[in-house]
Design an enzyme around this catalytic site. Structure first.
Site, PDB file in Angstrom:
ATOM      1  N   PRO A  44       0.703  -1.334  -0.005  1.00  0.00           N
ATOM      2  CA  PRO A  44       0.093   0.008  -0.031  1.00  0.00           C
ATOM      3  C   PRO A  44       0.751   1.178  -0.156  1.00  0.00           C
ATOM      4  O   PRO A  44       1.910   1.337   0.637  1.00  0.00           O
ATOM      5  CB  PRO A  44      -0.750  -0.031   1.412  1.00  0.00           C
ATOM      6  CG  PRO A  44      -0.098  -1.029   2.339  1.00  0.00           C
ATOM      7  CD  PRO A  44       0.927  -1.872   1.357  1.00  0.00           C
ATOM      8  N   ASP A  45       0.223   2.276  -0.660  1.00  0.00           N
ATOM      9  CA  ASP A  45       0.939   3.683  -0.636  1.00  0.00           C
ATOM     10  C   ASP A  45       0.513   4.268   0.874  1.00  0.00           C
ATOM     11  O   ASP A  45      -0.461   4.901   0.783  1.00  0.00           O
ATOM     12  CB  ASP A  45       0.709   4.458  -1.739  1.00  0.00           C
ATOM     13  CG  ASP A  45       1.235   5.483  -1.698  1.00  0.00           C
ATOM     14  OD1 ASP A  45       1.939   5.914  -0.869  1.00  0.00           O
ATOM     15  OD2 ASP A  45       1.108   6.502  -2.675  1.00  0.00           O
ATOM     16  N   PHE A  46       1.475   4.194   1.775  1.00  0.00           N
ATOM     17  CA  PHE A  46       0.987   4.861   2.953  1.00  0.00           C
ATOM     18  C   PHE A  46       1.053   6.395   2.971  1.00  0.00           C
ATOM     19  O   PHE A  46       0.853   6.894   4.094  1.00  0.00           O
ATOM     20  CB  PHE A  46       1.765   4.146   4.230  1.00  0.00           C
ATOM     21  CG  PHE A  46       3.558   4.143   3.849  1.00  0.00           C
ATOM     22  CD1 PHE A  46       3.948   3.061   3.363  1.00  0.00           C
ATOM     23  CD2 PHE A  46       4.085   5.270   4.127  1.00  0.00           C
ATOM     24  CE1 PHE A  46       5.396   3.008   3.128  1.00  0.00           C
ATOM     25  CE2 PHE A  46       5.345   5.149   3.785  1.00  0.00           C
ATOM     26  CZ  PHE A  46       5.823   4.056   3.152  1.00  0.00           C
ATOM     27  N   ARG A  47       1.585   7.057   1.823  1.00  0.00           N
ATOM     28  CA  ARG A  47       1.341   8.191   1.808  1.00  0.00           C
ATOM     29  C   ARG A  47       0.265   8.997   1.317  1.00  0.00           C
ATOM     30  O   ARG A  47      -0.213  10.069   1.766  1.00  0.00           O
ATOM     31  CB  ARG A  47       2.509   8.923   1.027  1.00  0.00           C
ATOM     32  CG  ARG A  47       3.981   8.629   1.794  1.00  0.00           C
ATOM     33  CD  ARG A  47       5.015   9.337   0.908  1.00  0.00           C
ATOM     34  NE  ARG A  47       6.441   9.099   1.850  1.00  0.00           N
ATOM     35  CZ  ARG A  47       7.185   7.948   1.335  1.00  0.00           C
ATOM     36  NH1 ARG A  47       6.641   7.148   0.416  1.00  0.00           N
ATOM     37  NH2 ARG A  47       8.050   7.535   1.982  1.00  0.00           N
ATOM     38  N   ASN A  83      13.037   1.013  -1.728  1.00  0.00           N
ATOM     39  CA  ASN A  83      11.999   0.357  -1.318  1.00  0.00           C
ATOM     40  C   ASN A  83      12.344  -0.297   0.245  1.00  0.00           C
ATOM     41  O   ASN A  83      13.291  -0.694   0.499  1.00  0.00           O
ATOM     42  CB  ASN A  83      11.068  -0.935  -1.971  1.00  0.00           C
ATOM     43  CG  ASN A  83      10.693  -0.220  -3.096  1.00  0.00           C
ATOM     44  OD1 ASN A  83      10.196   1.160  -3.199  1.00  0.00           O
ATOM     45  ND2 ASN A  83      10.605  -0.734  -4.234  1.00  0.00           N
ATOM     46  N   ILE A  84      11.519  -0.365   1.156  1.00  0.00           N
ATOM     47  CA  ILE A  84      11.632  -0.960   2.393  1.00  0.00           C
ATOM     48  C   ILE A  84      10.712  -2.081   2.699  1.00  0.00           C
ATOM     49  O   ILE A  84      10.702  -2.617   3.893  1.00  0.00           O
ATOM     50  CB  ILE A  84      11.485   0.050   3.579  1.00  0.00           C
ATOM     51  CG1 ILE A  84      10.072   0.638   3.674  1.00  0.00           C
ATOM     52  CG2 ILE A  84      12.508   1.284   3.509  1.00  0.00           C
ATOM     53  CD1 ILE A  84       9.457   1.403   4.836  1.00  0.00           C
ATOM     54  N   ASP A  85      10.180  -2.869   1.609  1.00  0.00           N
ATOM     55  CA  ASP A  85       9.410  -3.897   1.965  1.00  0.00           C
ATOM     56  C   ASP A  85      10.161  -5.353   1.780  1.00  0.00           C
ATOM     57  O   ASP A  85       9.537  -6.459   2.049  1.00  0.00           O
ATOM     58  CB  ASP A  85       8.487  -3.806   0.853  1.00  0.00           C
ATOM     59  CG  ASP A  85       8.867  -3.739  -0.513  1.00  0.00           C
ATOM     60  OD1 ASP A  85       9.820  -4.480  -0.938  1.00  0.00           O
ATOM     61  OD2 ASP A  85       8.612  -2.860  -1.363  1.00  0.00           O
ATOM     62  N   HIS A  90      16.965   3.156   1.715  1.00  0.00           N
ATOM     63  CA  HIS A  90      16.170   3.697   2.724  1.00  0.00           C
ATOM     64  C   HIS A  90      16.136   2.693   3.990  1.00  0.00           C
ATOM     65  O   HIS A  90      15.313   2.690   4.631  1.00  0.00           O
ATOM     66  CB  HIS A  90      14.792   3.959   2.367  1.00  0.00           C
ATOM     67  CG  HIS A  90      14.729   4.994   1.158  1.00  0.00           C
ATOM     68  ND1 HIS A  90      13.568   5.387   0.581  1.00  0.00           N
ATOM     69  CD2 HIS A  90      15.669   6.082   1.313  1.00  0.00           C
ATOM     70  CE1 HIS A  90      14.026   6.505  -0.094  1.00  0.00           C
ATOM     71  NE2 HIS A  90      15.122   7.023   0.222  1.00  0.00           N
ATOM     72  N   CYS A 113      19.324  -1.517  18.784  1.00  0.00           N
ATOM     73  CA  CYS A 113      18.774  -0.955  19.949  1.00  0.00           C
ATOM     74  C   CYS A 113      19.140   0.482  19.958  1.00  0.00           C
ATOM     75  O   CYS A 113      20.217   1.018  19.693  1.00  0.00           O
ATOM     76  CB  CYS A 113      19.559  -1.621  21.384  1.00  0.00           C
ATOM     77  SG  CYS A 113      18.986  -0.687  22.788  1.00  0.00           S
ATOM     78  N   CYS A 128      21.589   1.280  23.567  1.00  0.00           N
ATOM     79  CA  CYS A 128      22.898   0.574  23.840  1.00  0.00           C
ATOM     80  C   CYS A 128      23.506   0.088  22.355  1.00  0.00           C
ATOM     81  O   CYS A 128      24.744  -0.391  22.194  1.00  0.00           O
ATOM     82  CB  CYS A 128      23.176  -0.719  24.684  1.00  0.00           C
ATOM     83  SG  CYS A 128      22.348  -2.183  24.091  1.00  0.00           S
ATOM     84  N   THR A 143      10.157   4.420 -10.305  1.00  0.00           N
ATOM     85  CA  THR A 143      10.644   5.390  -9.515  1.00  0.00           C
ATOM     86  C   THR A 143      10.223   6.714 -10.062  1.00  0.00           C
ATOM     87  O   THR A 143      10.632   6.990 -11.378  1.00  0.00           O
ATOM     88  CB  THR A 143      12.055   5.295  -9.174  1.00  0.00           C
ATOM     89  OG1 THR A 143      12.404   6.444  -8.158  1.00  0.00           O
ATOM     90  CG2 THR A 143      13.038   5.178  -9.991  1.00  0.00           C
TER      91      THR A 143
HETATM   92 ZN   LIG Z   1      20.013  -2.127  24.232  1.00  0.00          ZN
END
Ligand SMILES: [Zn+2]
Length: 353
Positions: free
Chosen positions: A107-110, A181-183, A200, A208, A211, A272
């Protein structure tokens, strides 16, 4: 996402001990007026002997970033296909954006009105982009993890486009794939992580926020699927998938792989808008003698505003159909279909287990 603009690009050749050393100096402007200069030079390429050999012949033959090729005949998709089939192109760089993922149902979340965007409204985001702002994340990580749950590897399947790139890799002709893409669909299609520059970031690894311990994305799966924010067992800090947020630096290897562009022999741009830097500049920075193929809904980037090159080919329209036409011209459709059905079988077996 992370805003990064190329301010200046300077190509250089210097003589050191009678050896010509060529490279490019990039000055990049990050957000808040902070700029950095990177030297992408011969020394870094030297670290990889295989590339060094080519670099020398390339420098000697036509200058590193020399002008256009000799012929002025306009190239066609069939010419590109012939070049790939005859292995004239062996260092292909692919640049891809959201347009290759929408056919998989990402889905195009924008966009207001898309299911995911509407889903996010319950979190009272001040604006949609806040979901990728690191300060907002520290304040309230929940909306980001709701998005993570939706996009987490396994919910969507790669399509013909991703498998076409996998096939380029299997045939030893892919130099690198740059994706916005981050999928994670590239990895799911079997393209090895080392062949990818995920500009991206990725959900495949996590860190984390307190740490800085590294985690595998898989270790976060149960928490994310249960809708809980994952915490570090060592320090109780929030663990954040390695997605690049606004205000964060691009992955370090992104800059090293700028050495890919000087040695690429074909650049394929697909799905793109080429609006996000430094993507747009990269496509424009390849040598004039290098063929460029655009498979996209519209003309974008240097294909739209640059001076036309005889070796630029634009295959406009639906991205999957465009890639299919290229695969057909190559005679690769049977192989591509076999690859896809083998993976689909594997995926359905995993679901049954
Ligand atoms: Zn940590």
């Amino acid at each position: 996402m992370a805003s990064l603009r190329v301010l200046s690009r300077r190509y250089f050749t210097v003589n050191v001990k009678n050896k010509a050393i060529s490279g490019v100096t990039l000055t990049l402007l990050q957000e808040e007026g902070f700029s950095r200069t990177f030297n992408i030079n011969h020394q870094k390429v030297c670290a990889r002997p295989q590339k060094l050999r080519f670099f020398h012949s390339c420098c000697a033959d036509r200058g590193l970033f020399g002008g256009g090729g000799g012929s002025s005949q306009q190239q066609t998709l069939e010419d590109i296909a012939k070049g790939i089939r005859d292995r004239e192109y062996k260092r292909i760089v692919v640049m891809a954006g959201a347009g290759i993922s929408t056919p998989s149902g990402i889905p195009d979340f924008r966009s207001p009105g898309s299911g995911l965007y509407d889903n996010l409204q319950q979190y009272n985001l001040p604006y949609a982009e806040a979901i990728f702002e690191i300060n907002y994340f520290h304040h309230n990580p929940k909306p980001f993890f709701a998005l993570a749950k939706e996009l987490y590897p396994g919910n969507y399947q790669p399509n013909l486009t991703h498998y076409f790139i996998r096939l380029l890799h299997d045939k030893g002709q892919l130099l690198r794939m740059y994706t916005q893409n981050i999928d994670g669909l590239e990895r799911m299609a079997g393209i090895p992580p080392k062949m990818l520059v995920e500009a991206h970031g990725t959900f495949a690894t996590a860190t984390c926020t307190v740490c800085r311990r590294d985690y595998k994305g898989e270790e976060l799966r149960n928490d994310i699927m249960a809708g809980t924010v994952p915490n570090c067992p060592h320090c109780k800090g929030v663990i954040k998938p390695d997605i690049v947020f606004f205000g964060e630096e691009l992955p370090q290897h992104f800059f090293l792989y700028l050495t890919d562009f000087p040695i690429a022999d074909l650049v394929i741009v697909m799905g793109t808008s080429l609006e996000v830097e430094p993507f747009a500049s990269l496509a424009g920075a390849v040598r004039g003698s290098v063929s460029r193929l655009l498979i996209n809904r519209d003309l974008v980037g240097p294909f739209a505003w640059g001076s036309p090159r005889h070796n630029d080919v634009a295959e406009l329209g639906d991205v999957v159909s465009g890639v299919r036409r290229l695969a057909e011209a190559l005679g690769w459709m049977p192989e591509l279909e076999a690859l896809m059905s083998a993976d689909a079988k594997k995926a359905s077996e995993m679901r049954e287990e």
